[in-house]
Design a protein around this motif. Structure first.
Motif, PDB file in Angstrom:
ATOM      1  N   ASN A  78      15.276 -18.665  -6.438  1.00 23.88           N
ATOM      2  CA  ASN A  78      15.681 -17.261  -6.431  1.00 23.88           C
ATOM      3  C   ASN A  78      14.557 -16.373  -5.901  1.00 23.88           C
ATOM      4  OD1 ASN A  78      18.256 -17.706  -7.616  1.00 23.88           O
ATOM      5  ND2 ASN A  78      17.284 -17.879  -9.624  1.00 23.88           N
ATOM      6  N   PHE A  79      14.934 -15.333  -5.151  1.00 27.47           N
ATOM      7  CA  PHE A  79      13.983 -14.404  -4.548  1.00 27.47           C
ATOM      8  C   PHE A  79      13.711 -13.268  -5.540  1.00 27.47           C
ATOM      9  CE2 PHE A  79      15.191 -16.947  -1.117  1.00 27.47           C
ATOM     10  CZ  PHE A  79      14.432 -16.687   0.008  1.00 27.47           C
ATOM     11  N   LEU A  80      12.633 -13.382  -6.295  1.00 26.89           N
ATOM     12  CA  LEU A  80      12.362 -12.456  -7.388  1.00 26.89           C
ATOM     13  C   LEU A  80      11.903 -11.094  -6.897  1.00 26.89           C
ATOM     14  CD1 LEU A  80      10.571 -14.912  -9.840  1.00 26.89           C
ATOM     15  CD2 LEU A  80      13.013 -14.342  -9.702  1.00 26.89           C
ATOM     16  N   TRP A  81      11.389 -11.001  -5.675  1.00 28.40           N
ATOM     17  CA  TRP A  81      10.968  -9.722  -5.099  1.00 28.40           C
ATOM     18  C   TRP A  81      11.881  -9.294  -3.964  1.00 28.40           C
ATOM     19  CZ3 TRP A  81       4.963 -10.863  -4.929  1.00 28.40           C
ATOM     20  CH2 TRP A  81       4.461 -10.757  -6.235  1.00 28.40           C
ATOM     21  N   GLY A  82      13.133  -9.719  -4.016  1.00 25.74           N
ATOM     22  CA  GLY A  82      14.126  -9.318  -3.030  1.00 25.74           C
ATOM     23  C   GLY A  82      14.130 -10.214  -1.808  1.00 25.74           C
ATOM     24  N   SER A  83      15.201 -10.145  -1.051  1.00 22.98           N
ATOM     25  CA  SER A  83      15.386 -11.050   0.080  1.00 22.98           C
ATOM     26  C   SER A  83      14.372 -10.836   1.190  1.00 22.98           C
ATOM     27  CB  SER A  83      16.799 -10.891   0.646  1.00 22.98           C
ATOM     28  OG  SER A  83      17.016  -9.557   1.089  1.00 22.98           O
ATOM     29  N   ASN A  84      13.756  -9.647   1.260  1.00 28.29           N
ATOM     30  CA  ASN A  84      12.751  -9.365   2.278  1.00 28.29           C
ATOM     31  C   ASN A  84      11.352  -9.176   1.700  1.00 28.29           C
ATOM     32  OD1 ASN A  84      13.843  -9.457   4.962  1.00 28.29           O
ATOM     33  ND2 ASN A  84      15.164  -7.741   4.368  1.00 28.29           N
ATOM     34  N   GLY A  85      11.141  -9.557   0.445  1.00 33.26           N
ATOM     35  CA  GLY A  85       9.831  -9.493  -0.150  1.00 33.26           C
ATOM     36  C   GLY A  85       9.290  -8.074  -0.278  1.00 33.26           C
ATOM     37  N   VAL A  86       7.984  -7.967  -0.405  1.00 36.23           N
ATOM     38  CA  VAL A  86       7.295  -6.683  -0.553  1.00 36.23           C
ATOM     39  C   VAL A  86       6.436  -6.451   0.686  1.00 36.23           C
ATOM     40  CG1 VAL A  86       5.663  -5.323  -1.904  1.00 36.23           C
ATOM     41  CG2 VAL A  86       7.247  -6.895  -3.059  1.00 36.23           C
ATOM     42  N   ALA A  87       6.645  -5.333   1.372  1.00 35.45           N
ATOM     43  CA  ALA A  87       5.804  -4.957   2.508  1.00 35.45           C
ATOM     44  C   ALA A  87       4.500  -4.391   1.972  1.00 35.45           C
ATOM     45  CB  ALA A  87       6.526  -3.935   3.381  1.00 35.45           C
ATOM     46  N   LEU A  88       3.381  -4.988   2.349  1.00 32.25           N
ATOM     47  CA  LEU A  88       2.086  -4.619   1.780  1.00 32.25           C
ATOM     48  C   LEU A  88       1.365  -3.547   2.576  1.00 32.25           C
ATOM     49  CD1 LEU A  88       0.935  -8.242   0.950  1.00 32.25           C
ATOM     50  CD2 LEU A  88       1.671  -6.510  -0.695  1.00 32.25           C
ATOM     51  N   ALA A  89       1.592  -3.484   3.874  1.00 29.46           N
ATOM     52  CA  ALA A  89       0.846  -2.569   4.739  1.00 29.46           C
ATOM     53  C   ALA A  89       1.279  -1.130   4.514  1.00 29.46           C
ATOM     54  CB  ALA A  89       1.045  -2.941   6.202  1.00 29.46           C
ATOM     55  N   GLY A  90       0.308  -0.228   4.530  1.00 27.83           N
ATOM     56  CA  GLY A  90       0.616   1.187   4.481  1.00 27.83           C
ATOM     57  C   GLY A  90       0.826   1.783   5.853  1.00 27.83           C
ATOM     58  N   ASP A  91       0.389   1.069   6.883  1.00 33.85           N
ATOM     59  CA  ASP A  91       0.453   1.551   8.268  1.00 33.85           C
ATOM     60  C   ASP A  91       1.006   0.421   9.127  1.00 33.85           C
ATOM     61  OD1 ASP A  91       0.076   2.489  10.815  1.00 33.85           O
ATOM     62  OD2 ASP A  91      -2.112   2.464  10.733  1.00 33.85           O
ATOM     63  N   ALA A  92       2.310   0.435   9.373  1.00 34.70           N
ATOM     64  CA  ALA A  92       2.969  -0.679  10.056  1.00 34.70           C
ATOM     65  C   ALA A  92       2.544  -0.818  11.504  1.00 34.70           C
ATOM     66  CB  ALA A  92       4.482  -0.509   9.974  1.00 34.70           C
ATOM     67  N   GLY A  93       1.959   0.207  12.092  1.00 35.10           N
ATOM     68  CA  GLY A  93       1.574   0.148  13.491  1.00 35.10           C
ATOM     69  C   GLY A  93       0.217  -0.479  13.739  1.00 35.10           C
ATOM     70  N   THR A  94      -0.470  -0.928  12.674  1.00 32.85           N
ATOM     71  CA  THR A  94      -1.806  -1.509  12.795  1.00 32.85           C
ATOM     72  C   THR A  94      -1.764  -3.008  12.531  1.00 32.85           C
ATOM     73  OG1 THR A  94      -2.881   0.550  12.113  1.00 32.85           O
ATOM     74  CG2 THR A  94      -4.154  -1.471  11.867  1.00 32.85           C
ATOM     75  N   TYR A  95      -2.484  -3.762  13.338  1.00 32.22           N
ATOM     76  CA  TYR A  95      -2.596  -5.213  13.210  1.00 32.22           C
ATOM     77  C   TYR A  95      -3.316  -5.544  11.905  1.00 32.22           C
ATOM     78  CZ  TYR A  95      -4.016  -9.976  14.701  1.00 32.22           C
ATOM     79  OH  TYR A  95      -4.225 -11.321  14.808  1.00 32.22           O
ATOM     80  N   GLN A  96      -2.652  -6.333  11.025  1.00 31.98           N
ATOM     81  CA  GLN A  96      -3.200  -6.621   9.702  1.00 31.98           C
ATOM     82  C   GLN A  96      -2.944  -8.086   9.369  1.00 31.98           C
ATOM     83  OE1 GLN A  96      -2.557  -3.273   6.806  1.00 31.98           O
ATOM     84  NE2 GLN A  96      -1.310  -2.446   8.474  1.00 31.98           N
TER      85      GLN A  96
END
Length: 229
Positions: A78-96
């Protein structure tokens, strides 16, 4: 594992019992089929104190820059943090890149990764068992001087919900870095820096040599690296 059976890297998971029998479907369960870069730039997986798998990796679902994501999968799949998980980045336009995860003594999770900027810095975020961000909607950062890049972060658990982090700092090029150092910081459960030390500062280390940190079994850390002294 990362699997390109569908033409693009996707993340799969398998669970084996004590005799090696697969508990999930034969080819594993699909964790994420989101778009991937041709370079995965490392990932991490642990089991937590409830026997769930906690997986952190990067993909390009938010655009051309790779971003880190976290998933928590139960022993039954079971996916306990949802089917797409948790997005960790605060700035999606930056390589991380290069995410690493550790469960804390208070059953939360700290994740660290590289935030590419001028210069690079280290990002940290803490998630609750439910996947809520405990250190704010944006990560907290460790930054060096105006020309010092930080890279290769990793973590071990310490006392009272804290972690001890290790990362590299250098000037110049990644391949042949100058002024190479290893830094360590103890980070409290509330994201405060309890202490920070320079573990190593004797000379050059190749950019491809990855330092390691291990728990000493007593809330401290053991540091391992190689150099050309």
């Amino acid at each position: 594992w990362f699997d390109n059976r569908s033409g693009s890297y996707a993340v799969y998971l398998q669970r084996l019992n004590s005799t090696g029998v697969k508990q999930f479907p034969n080819d594993g369960i699909l964790i994420s089929g989101n778009p991937q870069s041709s370079s995965l730039v490392d990932w991490d997986m642990i089991t937590d104190n409830a026997d769930n798998a906690v997986i952190v990796f990067t993909d390009t679902r938010n655009g051309s820059s790779i971003n880190p994501f976290a998933y928590r999968i139960s022993p039954s799949g079971n996916f306990l943090w949802g089917s797409n998980g948790v997005a960790l980045a605060g700035d999606a336009g930056t390589y991380q890149a290069n995410p690493k995860v550790m469960q804390t003594s208070d059953s939360n999770f700290v994740i660290t990764w590289v935030y590419s900027s001028t210069p690079n810095k280290i990002a940290f975020q803490k998630l609750s068992p439910a996947g809520a961000k405990l250190w704010g909607s944006d990560p907290v950062y460790a930054e060096g001087g105006a020309s010092e890049n930080y890279t290769y972060p990793s973590l071990v658990r310490s006392d009272n919900g804290s972690v001890i982090a290790l990362w590299s700092g250098y000037t110049g090029s990644f391949i042949n870095p100058g002024n190479y150092r290893l830094y360590s910081r103890k980070i409290s459960s509330g994201a405060a820096a309890v202490w920070q030390d320079t573990v190593y500062s004797l000379g050059r280390v190749s950019g491809f040599f990855v330092p390691k940190i291990f728990s000493d079994g007593n809330n401290g850390a053991l540091y391992v690296w190689q150099d050309d002294r």
